[in-house]
Design a protein around this motif. Structure first.
Motif, mmCIF file in Angstrom:
data_model
loop_
_atom_site.group_PDB
_atom_site.id
_atom_site.type_symbol
_atom_site.label_atom_id
_atom_site.label_comp_id
_atom_site.label_asym_id
_atom_site.label_seq_id
_atom_site.Cartn_x
_atom_site.Cartn_y
_atom_site.Cartn_z
ATOM 1 N N ALA A 130 -1.369 0.402 2.218
ATOM 2 C CA ALA A 130 -1.471 -1.092 1.898
ATOM 3 C C ALA A 130 -2.321 -1.799 2.604
ATOM 4 C CB ALA A 130 0.034 -1.748 2.276
ATOM 5 N N SER A 131 -2.819 -0.929 3.625
ATOM 6 C CA SER A 131 -4.710 -1.868 3.907
ATOM 7 C C SER A 131 -5.142 -1.201 3.383
ATOM 8 C CB SER A 131 -3.950 -0.714 5.581
ATOM 9 O OG SER A 131 -5.751 -1.366 6.134
ATOM 10 N N THR A 132 -5.556 0.098 2.433
ATOM 11 C CA THR A 132 -6.302 0.094 1.591
ATOM 12 C C THR A 132 -6.402 -0.924 0.313
ATOM 13 O OG1 THR A 132 -6.599 2.124 2.445
ATOM 14 C CG2 THR A 132 -7.624 1.957 0.247
ATOM 15 N N LEU A 133 -5.255 -1.495 0.295
ATOM 16 C CA LEU A 133 -5.285 -2.131 -0.543
ATOM 17 C C LEU A 133 -5.506 -3.375 -1.279
ATOM 18 C CD1 LEU A 133 -3.312 -3.240 -3.658
ATOM 19 C CD2 LEU A 133 -1.299 -3.163 -2.433
ATOM 20 N N ILE A 134 -5.383 -4.133 0.536
ATOM 21 C CA ILE A 134 -5.893 -5.285 0.916
ATOM 22 C C ILE A 134 -7.320 -5.736 0.539
ATOM 23 C CG2 ILE A 134 -5.865 -7.044 2.690
ATOM 24 C CD1 ILE A 134 -2.698 -6.195 3.869
ATOM 25 N N GLN A 135 -7.879 -4.507 1.423
ATOM 26 C CA GLN A 135 -9.327 -4.040 1.639
ATOM 27 C C GLN A 135 -10.087 -3.698 0.492
ATOM 28 O OE1 GLN A 135 -10.667 -1.174 4.527
ATOM 29 N NE2 GLN A 135 -8.834 -0.978 5.591
ATOM 30 N N ALA A 136 -9.289 -3.039 -0.500
ATOM 31 C CA ALA A 136 -9.439 -2.495 -2.237
ATOM 32 C C ALA A 136 -9.420 -4.205 -2.930
ATOM 33 C CB ALA A 136 -8.998 -1.394 -2.597
ATOM 34 N N THR A 137 -8.615 -5.682 -2.762
ATOM 35 C CA THR A 137 -8.424 -5.957 -3.691
ATOM 36 C C THR A 137 -9.609 -7.461 -3.172
ATOM 37 O OG1 THR A 137 -6.130 -6.162 -3.625
ATOM 38 C CG2 THR A 137 -6.853 -8.247 -3.764
ATOM 39 N N ALA A 138 -9.700 -7.281 -1.372
ATOM 40 C CA ALA A 138 -10.599 -7.871 -0.981
ATOM 41 C C ALA A 138 -12.211 -7.907 -1.690
ATOM 42 C CB ALA A 138 -10.932 -7.832 0.703
ATOM 43 N N ILE A 139 -12.417 -6.882 -1.703
ATOM 44 C CA ILE A 139 -13.761 -6.034 -2.664
ATOM 45 C C ILE A 139 -13.989 -6.594 -3.277
ATOM 46 C CG2 ILE A 139 -14.828 -4.579 -3.021
ATOM 47 C CD1 ILE A 139 -14.120 -2.102 -0.152
ATOM 48 N N ILE A 140 -13.097 -6.188 -4.786
ATOM 49 C CA ILE A 140 -12.726 -5.593 -6.580
ATOM 50 C C ILE A 140 -13.240 -8.049 -6.352
ATOM 51 C CG2 ILE A 140 -11.679 -6.798 -8.445
ATOM 52 C CD1 ILE A 140 -10.558 -3.870 -6.662
ATOM 53 N N THR A 141 -12.319 -8.641 -5.235
ATOM 54 C CA THR A 141 -12.182 -10.509 -5.462
ATOM 55 C C THR A 141 -14.034 -10.753 -5.240
ATOM 56 O OG1 THR A 141 -11.274 -10.751 -3.784
ATOM 57 C CG2 THR A 141 -10.121 -10.311 -6.084
ATOM 58 N N PHE A 142 -14.400 -10.349 -3.575
ATOM 59 C CA PHE A 142 -15.391 -10.440 -3.970
ATOM 60 C C PHE A 142 -16.691 -10.161 -4.873
ATOM 61 C CE2 PHE A 142 -15.226 -10.290 1.397
ATOM 62 C CZ PHE A 142 -14.366 -11.312 1.686
ATOM 63 N N LEU A 143 -16.587 -9.841 -4.596
ATOM 64 C CA LEU A 143 -17.612 -9.868 -5.685
ATOM 65 C C LEU A 143 -17.268 -9.973 -7.673
ATOM 66 C CD1 LEU A 143 -17.244 -5.108 -5.809
ATOM 67 C CD2 LEU A 143 -19.211 -6.993 -4.324
ATOM 68 N N VAL A 144 -16.426 -10.037 -7.804
ATOM 69 C CA VAL A 144 -16.171 -10.602 -9.126
ATOM 70 C C VAL A 144 -15.933 -12.527 -9.067
ATOM 71 C CG1 VAL A 144 -14.648 -11.189 -10.766
ATOM 72 C CG2 VAL A 144 -13.990 -8.910 -10.126
ATOM 73 N N SER A 145 -15.815 -12.873 -8.186
ATOM 74 C CA SER A 145 -15.780 -14.613 -7.402
ATOM 75 C C SER A 145 -17.040 -14.519 -7.749
ATOM 76 C CB SER A 145 -14.855 -14.634 -6.322
ATOM 77 O OG SER A 145 -15.868 -14.134 -5.451
#
Length: 388
Positions: A352-367
């Motif tokens: 679950a922690s990795t899910l939040i981190q991965a979501t953060a990185i993906i959204t940081f990059l795409v946005s």
């Protein structure tokens, strides 16, 4: 062998210079390059730098300076005016994002507690990306900047409440005494800071304003001192730094301080984005890839649409509503902190922690890509969109 702090800085900034050059030649955002560098050099990549806790702690100074400069650029009257409008929008949008995060976590089989924390993490947008990609002229003089600052500050305060709940170690039990102390501390710190600046700090600065080194030193001391005081009282260092800035905003010297501190802020923010990439456990990526993509897609679509609807309901122009929506279309550095605190408290598992981190990185990059290629910003690859 673990490199020294000097060697770590050498690797980070020499590497950042190389990847930044490549990024500019290939017309890529610099933020993306810094995060990629962290992934390559960090403990889950080539293992050149493994003491990420130290790097992350150092990088936090960049966030503190960012909020201090943000305060310097905003007049107190404008802040109160925009918070009045932002509160309603911020509370409704946060509830929508939390419910959506919980729902997607549930679809992928996470536990009830994990879904609650995943929902918490989805509530917030990144102060760093939102402000760093906002032109200074917009931040100083435009309604867009004021409204974004109001929304981000409200989210920062909600994040502090979430962190207090998590630090209690039990989502079902909240220390009301501690929470009451925190709510009381905010106006007390603000009033004490205003009084100290009015009757002490400004008089010192006016007496020795010809010594630029002294002004620079006092500004840093004031920022870091109030940040530390705020954190010790249950607030965050970031909120303390913002209060430190806004109490100086009416002074004629505020813009000189802001210009002087910008290079120092950028120095630490490079370390911050490096630490985001270095923290990410690439070995766990396959296990959360599908859920992270689904969660990131939800954030990238739902946040701009929600802000557009809410802002249009408050009679904002359609263009401004989309602009703010896309600029806030990611999750936050507070989301990463929530994942870290919850994992250390054994409230969520590593997946679950990795899910939040991965979501953060993906959204940081795409946005970042969306804003850099479509809206005015200081680091746009297009001359037409570049605004400092």
């Amino acid at each position: 062998m673990e490199p020294s702090v000097f060697q770590s800085f050498f690797l980070i900034f020499t590497g950042a210079a190389v990847v930044a050059t490549i990024a500019l030649y290939t017309r890529q955002p610099l933020l993306v390059a810094y995060i990629a560098l962290g992934m390559i050099m960090g403990p889950f990549g080539l293992e050149f730098i493994t003491n990420i806790e130290l790097i992350s702690e150092i990088s936090r100074v960049g966030i503190v300076f960012l909020l201090f400069l943000l305060g310097l650029d905003m007049q107190p009257k404008a802040l109160f005016s925009v918070l009045k409008q932002a509160t309603h929008i911020g509370l409704i949008s946060s509830a929508v994002f939390a419910c959506a995060g919980y729902a997607i976590g549930w679809l992928f089989g996470f536990s009830h507690i994990e879904n609650l924390i995943i929902g918490m993490a989805m509530m917030f947008s990144s102060t760093i990306i939102g402000i760093k990609l906002l032109p200074t002229t917009v931040l100083h003089h435009k309604h867009t900047g004021d409204l974004m600052v109001g929304l981000l500050l409200l989210q920062d305060f909600l994040a502090i409440i979430c962190l207090m709940i998590l630090l209690s170690g039990d989502l079902g039990k909240v220390d009301l005494a501690t929470m009451g102390k925190t709510f009381l501390a905010l106006p007390l710190v603000a009033f004490a800071a205003w009084a100290f600046v009015k009757w002490g700090l400004l008089k010192l600065m006016q007496s020795f304003d010809r010594f630029h080194e002294y002004i620079f030193l006092v500004a840093i001391g004031w920022c870091m001192g109030l940040a530390e005081l705020s954190e010790s009282l249950g607030l965050s260092a970031e909120i303390g730094a913002f209060i430190a800035g806004i109490t100086l905003a009416t002074s004629p010297i505020s813009q000189y301080i802001a210009i002087s501190l910008k290079p120092l802020r950028d120095f630490f923010l490079i370390i911050f984005f490096f630490s985001i990439g270095a923290r990410f456990n690439l070995d766990l990526l396959p296990s959360v890839a599908v859920s992270a993509i689904a969660m990131a897609a939800m954030v990238l679509i739902l946040k701009p649409v929600s802000y557009r609807i809410l802002l249009r309901h408050h009679s904002e122009q359609n263009r401004l509503a989309w602009d703010i929506g896309f600029r806030l279309g990611q999750i936050s550095e507070f989301s990463l902190l929530i994942a870290f605190v919850a994992f250390n408290a054994s409230l969520i598992g590593e997946k679950a922690s990795t899910l939040i981190q991965a979501t953060a990185i993906i959204t940081f990059l795409v946005s970042s890509y969306i804003v850099i290629f479509n809206y005015p910003n200081p680091i746009a690859v297009s001359d037409k969109l570049r605004r400092d």
